[in-house]
Write a protein that holds these residues in place. Structure first.
Motif, PDB file in Angstrom:
ATOM      1  N   ILE A   1     -28.930   1.409 -18.676  1.00 41.69           N
ATOM      2  CA  ILE A   1     -27.517   1.181 -18.975  1.00 41.69           C
ATOM      3  C   ILE A   1     -27.289  -0.260 -19.423  1.00 41.69           C
ATOM      4  O   ILE A   1     -26.555  -0.517 -20.374  1.00 41.69           O
ATOM      5  CB  ILE A   1     -26.650   1.532 -17.749  1.00 41.69           C
TER       6      ILE A   1
ATOM      7  N   THR B   1     -28.731  -0.882 -23.077  1.00 47.27           N
ATOM      8  CA  THR B   1     -28.198  -0.091 -24.184  1.00 47.27           C
ATOM      9  C   THR B   1     -26.683  -0.169 -24.313  1.00 47.27           C
ATOM     10  O   THR B   1     -26.124   0.496 -25.175  1.00 47.27           O
ATOM     11  CB  THR B   1     -28.590   1.390 -24.037  1.00 47.27           C
ATOM     12  N   GLN B   2     -26.029  -0.984 -23.505  1.00 51.99           N
ATOM     13  CA  GLN B   2     -24.575  -0.983 -23.560  1.00 51.99           C
ATOM     14  C   GLN B   2     -24.027  -1.601 -24.852  1.00 51.99           C
ATOM     15  O   GLN B   2     -22.921  -1.294 -25.254  1.00 51.99           O
ATOM     16  CB  GLN B   2     -23.988  -1.674 -22.345  1.00 51.99           C
ATOM     17  N   SER B   3     -24.783  -2.455 -25.496  1.00 57.48           N
ATOM     18  CA  SER B   3     -24.267  -3.052 -26.725  1.00 57.48           C
ATOM     19  C   SER B   3     -25.244  -2.878 -27.890  1.00 57.48           C
ATOM     20  O   SER B   3     -25.355  -3.743 -28.741  1.00 57.48           O
ATOM     21  CB  SER B   3     -23.997  -4.533 -26.499  1.00 57.48           C
TER      22      SER B   3
ATOM     23  N   ALA C   1     -26.817   3.322 -28.017  1.00 56.98           N
ATOM     24  CA  ALA C   1     -25.888   3.781 -26.981  1.00 56.98           C
ATOM     25  C   ALA C   1     -25.327   5.182 -27.228  1.00 56.98           C
ATOM     26  O   ALA C   1     -25.306   5.992 -26.302  1.00 56.98           O
ATOM     27  CB  ALA C   1     -24.769   2.775 -26.803  1.00 56.98           C
ATOM     28  N   PRO C   2     -24.870   5.531 -28.431  1.00 57.52           N
ATOM     29  CA  PRO C   2     -24.335   6.892 -28.612  1.00 57.52           C
ATOM     30  C   PRO C   2     -25.366   7.994 -28.361  1.00 57.52           C
ATOM     31  O   PRO C   2     -25.021   9.080 -27.894  1.00 57.52           O
ATOM     32  CB  PRO C   2     -23.891   6.916 -30.078  1.00 57.52           C
TER      33      PRO C   2
ATOM     34  N   ILE D   1     -27.871   7.740 -26.157  1.00 59.90           N
ATOM     35  CA  ILE D   1     -28.116   7.776 -24.722  1.00 59.90           C
ATOM     36  C   ILE D   1     -27.033   8.610 -24.034  1.00 59.90           C
ATOM     37  O   ILE D   1     -27.300   9.379 -23.116  1.00 59.90           O
ATOM     38  CB  ILE D   1     -28.163   6.350 -24.138  1.00 59.90           C
ATOM     39  N   TYR D   2     -25.784   8.472 -24.469  1.00 56.55           N
ATOM     40  CA  TYR D   2     -24.686   9.205 -23.847  1.00 56.55           C
ATOM     41  C   TYR D   2     -24.841  10.725 -24.009  1.00 56.55           C
ATOM     42  O   TYR D   2     -24.368  11.489 -23.175  1.00 56.55           O
ATOM     43  CB  TYR D   2     -23.346   8.753 -24.421  1.00 56.55           C
ATOM     44  N   THR D   3     -25.500  11.152 -25.067  1.00 52.88           N
ATOM     45  CA  THR D   3     -25.673  12.595 -25.249  1.00 52.88           C
ATOM     46  C   THR D   3     -26.679  13.181 -24.252  1.00 52.88           C
ATOM     47  O   THR D   3     -26.667  14.378 -24.022  1.00 52.88           O
ATOM     48  CB  THR D   3     -26.138  12.910 -26.672  1.00 52.88           C
TER      49      THR D   3
ATOM     50  N   PHE E   1     -26.627  12.616 -21.101  1.00 51.93           N
ATOM     51  CA  PHE E   1     -25.918  12.895 -19.853  1.00 51.93           C
ATOM     52  C   PHE E   1     -24.744  13.776 -20.121  1.00 51.93           C
ATOM     53  O   PHE E   1     -23.997  14.177 -19.380  1.00 51.93           O
ATOM     54  CB  PHE E   1     -25.468  11.581 -19.199  1.00 51.93           C
TER      55      PHE E   1
END
Length: 52
Positions: free
Chosen positions: A36, A39-41, A45-46, A48-50, A52
């Protein structure tokens, strides 16, 4: 001492009390936190969100 002291105390707790089943949980929490943090900036990041 700071953060190294906390890690040393945690290691002593796991070693003395024989709580080895906590080690994989702690390792996964640390890895997830690092994922997290790094990869937050970034452009990743997009994606990684997929997961979860």
């Amino acid at each position: 001492m700071g953060k190294l002291g906390i890690l040393r105390e945690l290691w002593e707790f796991l070693r003395v009390r024989k709580k080895w089943w906590l080690a994989p949980i702690l390792i996964m929490l640390i890895l997830l936190g690092l994922l997290i943090f790094f990869t937050q900036s970034s452009a990743v990041a997009p994606f990684i969100y997929t997961l979860f």
